[in-house]
Write an enzyme that holds these catalytic residues in place. Structure first.
Site, mmCIF file in Angstrom:
data_model
loop_
_atom_site.group_PDB
_atom_site.id
_atom_site.type_symbol
_atom_site.label_atom_id
_atom_site.label_comp_id
_atom_site.label_asym_id
_atom_site.label_seq_id
_atom_site.Cartn_x
_atom_site.Cartn_y
_atom_site.Cartn_z
ATOM 1 N N GLY A 16 -27.714 29.112 -29.529
ATOM 2 C CA GLY A 16 -26.282 29.391 -29.558
ATOM 3 C C GLY A 16 -25.849 30.793 -29.208
ATOM 4 N N GLU B 78 -33.954 28.775 -31.010
ATOM 5 C CA GLU B 78 -33.868 27.822 -29.907
ATOM 6 C C GLU B 78 -32.826 28.266 -28.873
ATOM 7 O OE1 GLU B 78 -32.781 24.232 -31.936
ATOM 8 O OE2 GLU B 78 -34.604 24.202 -33.128
ATOM 9 N N PRO B 79 -32.974 29.465 -28.322
ATOM 10 C CA PRO B 79 -31.971 29.912 -27.352
ATOM 11 C C PRO B 79 -32.142 29.202 -26.017
ATOM 12 C CG PRO B 79 -33.752 31.492 -27.468
ATOM 13 C CD PRO B 79 -34.069 30.419 -28.486
ATOM 14 N N ARG C 76 -28.976 29.113 -23.305
ATOM 15 C CA ARG C 76 -28.079 29.882 -22.441
ATOM 16 C C ARG C 76 -28.430 31.368 -22.404
ATOM 17 N NH1 ARG C 76 -22.807 28.106 -21.798
ATOM 18 N NH2 ARG C 76 -23.176 26.822 -23.634
ATOM 19 N N ARG D 298 -19.612 22.688 -15.208
ATOM 20 C CA ARG D 298 -19.060 23.379 -16.378
ATOM 21 C C ARG D 298 -17.549 23.636 -16.300
ATOM 22 N NH1 ARG D 298 -20.229 27.853 -17.841
ATOM 23 N NH2 ARG D 298 -20.257 27.489 -20.062
ATOM 24 N N TYR E 29 -15.925 21.811 -19.281
ATOM 25 C CA TYR E 29 -15.607 22.681 -20.427
ATOM 26 C C TYR E 29 -14.493 23.679 -20.124
ATOM 27 C CZ TYR E 29 -20.572 21.615 -21.588
ATOM 28 O OH TYR E 29 -21.774 21.026 -21.837
ATOM 29 N N CYS F 129 -13.951 14.049 -4.392
ATOM 30 C CA CYS F 129 -12.624 13.426 -4.495
ATOM 31 C C CYS F 129 -12.165 13.302 -5.940
ATOM 32 C CB CYS F 129 -12.651 12.059 -3.816
ATOM 33 S SG CYS F 129 -13.005 12.230 -2.080
ATOM 34 N N GLU F 130 -12.029 14.420 -6.591
ATOM 35 C CA GLU F 130 -11.526 14.492 -7.971
ATOM 36 C C GLU F 130 -10.704 15.765 -8.076
ATOM 37 O OE1 GLU F 130 -12.257 12.501 -10.671
ATOM 38 O OE2 GLU F 130 -13.884 11.307 -9.825
ATOM 39 N N TYR G 173 -27.064 25.281 -17.992
ATOM 40 C CA TYR G 173 -26.213 24.096 -17.917
ATOM 41 C C TYR G 173 -25.547 24.003 -16.539
ATOM 42 C CZ TYR G 173 -27.207 24.609 -22.848
ATOM 43 O OH TYR G 173 -27.877 24.763 -24.033
HETATM 44 C C1 LIG Z 1 -30.402 21.672 -31.277
HETATM 45 C C2 LIG Z 1 -30.062 22.657 -30.218
HETATM 46 N N1 LIG Z 1 -30.791 23.788 -30.137
HETATM 47 C C3 LIG Z 1 -30.540 24.704 -29.178
HETATM 48 C C4 LIG Z 1 -29.524 24.522 -28.259
HETATM 49 C C5 LIG Z 1 -29.308 25.574 -27.216
HETATM 50 O O1 LIG Z 1 -28.073 26.145 -27.304
HETATM 51 P P1 LIG Z 1 -27.743 27.451 -26.447
HETATM 52 O O2 LIG Z 1 -27.999 27.111 -25.029
HETATM 53 O O3 LIG Z 1 -26.323 27.715 -26.725
HETATM 54 O O4 LIG Z 1 -28.625 28.534 -26.944
HETATM 55 C C6 LIG Z 1 -28.728 23.380 -28.323
HETATM 56 C C7 LIG Z 1 -27.627 23.189 -27.366
HETATM 57 O O5 LIG Z 1 -26.913 22.250 -27.322
HETATM 58 C C8 LIG Z 1 -29.018 22.410 -29.323
HETATM 59 O O6 LIG Z 1 -28.295 21.293 -29.414
#
Ligand SMILES: Cc1ncc(COP(=O)(O)O)c(C=O)c1O
Length: 433
Positions: A238, A287-288, A290, A326, A330, A356-357, A385
């Site tokens: 996140g 768990e990065p 992005r 994106r 989003y 075509c959108e 993403y």
């Molecule tokens: C469980 C989990 N971990 C990690 C991530 C990675 O998130 P980010 O790319 O924002 O670091 C996500 C993204 O959806 C997720 O669902």
């Protein structure tokens, strides 16, 4: 910090002008900087050094084998959400024993595959899933390492489609129910209750929601650890990146002197969270996605037409929402810059693709350097993403991807041949000629 910057008038990725790559490989073209991937991984790894930790790259953000290989070589583990992603890690030479497996819909086959390959842990999203993992583990005579995903009900203050840590979302198990779930899970055969996991959302640029969630969850982890003997606590991903001033943020001084002060850096993240995590005495998983890949990629596109209507100046490019969804999905912002720097007045423009959108756009009413047919533009911060969400909508082939390392560059995904789009399709038997 990233490695896309103007050298003279030429926009370069590390030591390679993007115009050279566009000429050589055509467009649409994704370009990734290996130096940026390494730099972002290393900065986060170093910032978290005071605690035992494992960075599990969320490969949903970018699963190109070359990207995985870069991070595996730096010691990264992987946050996966399908057996296909675990297979990708293995195909790239990564270690499945450093994989966590998340997601609300794991099938029996996927669970069996993960067990046979001895993944680090399942991040479990429901009690039904715990029972299913236990059943499969018994059948295979294996012990399944599991962590339950807690939903801490903390608002991440980000876009609704990337918020995951409130009770409005399908993810995880409610904070209040977790202890009961662990007590019941402890009675299921062939499970090893290895940890607890959370993830509150994506693109967080403020450390406060992380702090609130960790403060809320740490006492719970302490109690569960005392009962079940954990190995780890995963704080999810996140960490947000710079989209609005993407080009400037490639300059080191932007971070020290300028607007970078307001951005969530690894140091700021770690300085706030490490003191809260240290007393647990557990390994911390991160768990990065992005943060590692976002600023490491750009999407290069060619201007096909300029179309002026009574109200608008449309810059029609050869990339489309099938290459980068994106903005349509989003409403996200990507900085758009010419490959060759130019001065002069800007023109308020809509940058749109050929699909075509009406939703097929990259920018609306954006002041843009004046461009003409045949010029090239780069959409920055497109490494996360981006191509992973690519599709064949309108029978458009998936774009070429190139990895740059200093002055070297290599194609790491060939442009899809158009016939491959329908290679698995066939007319029904009664339609054959
Ligand atoms: C469980 C989990 N971990 C990690 C991530 C990675 O998130 P980010 O790319 O924002 O670091 C996500 C993204 O959806 C997720 O669902």
């Amino acid at each position: 910090m990233h490695s896309f910057r103007y050298v003279g008038k030429e926009l370069c990725c590390e030591g390679v002008p993007l115009s050279t790559l566009a000429r050589r490989h055509g467009t649409p073209l994704y370009v990734y900087s290996q130096a940026t991937l390494s730099d972002h991984f290393t900065k986060l790894d170093e910032a978290m050094a005071p605690v035992d930790h494992l960075i599990c790259f969320a490969m949903k953000s970018n699963s190109n084998l070359a990207v995985i290989r870069t991070l595996a070589d730096l010691g990264s583990g992987f946050d996966t959400v399908s057996a296909g992603e675990i297979q990708r890690v293995m195909a790239a030479g990564g270690d499945p024993r450093k994989c966590v497996f998340a997601g609300v819909g794991k099938t029996e086959e996927e669970i069996a595959f993960a067990l046979r390959n001895e993944i680090y842990s399942f991040n479990v999203e429901s009690e039904a899933e715990l029972r299913r993992i236990s059943r499969v583990a018994v059948k295979l005579r294996r012990i399944a390492p599991v962590a339950v995903r807690v939903n801490p009900n903390v608002d991440a203050g980000t876009h609704a489609k990337i918020t995951t840590g409130t009770y409005e979302n399908k993810f995880g198990i409610a904070f209040e129910e977790i202890e009961g779930v662990y007590a019941r899970a402890a009675k299921l055969p062939n499970l090893r209750l290895r940890g607890l996991q959370m993830h509150i959302g994506s693109q967080l640029t403020d450390v406060k929601p992380f702090r609130l969630a960790v403060e809320k969850v740490v006492p719970l982890v302490t109690r569960l650890n005392a009962r079940h003997g954990f190995d780890f606590f995963s704080i999810g991903g996140g960490i947000g990146i710079v989209y609005q001033s993407a080009l400037e943020s490639g300059n080191p001084s932007w971070w020290t002197k300028g607007r970078g002060r307001g951005i969530l850096t690894p140091d700021r993240y770690a300085r706030t969270l490490v003191p809260l995590l240290q007393p647990l005495g557990l390994r911390v998983l991160l768990e990065p996605g992005r943060f590692l890949t976002g600023n490491a990629g750009a999407l290069v596109t060619r201007v096909e037409y300029i179309k002026k209507t009574g109200r608008k100046n449309f810059v029609i490019v050869d990339a489309a929402m099938n290459d980068l969804i994106r903005p349509a999905f989003y409403d996200s912002y990507h900085e758009i810059v010419p490959l060759t720097k130019r001065g002069g007045a800007t023109v308020s423009s809509d940058v749109v693709g050929p699909i075509c959108e009406s939703g097929d756009y990259f920018a609306k009413d954006r002041p843009l350097a004046k461009v003409s047919e045949g010029d090239h533009l780069a959409l920055l911060s497109a490494g996360a993403y981006g191509s992973v969400m690519g599709s064949n909508y309108n029978s458009r082939p998936l774009a070429t991807e190139v990895l740059v390392n200093g002055k070297k560059s290599a194609v790491v995904r060939e442009r899809q041949a158009v016939e491959h789009i329908w290679a698995n399709e066939t007319p029904a038997p009664w339609q054959r000629r």
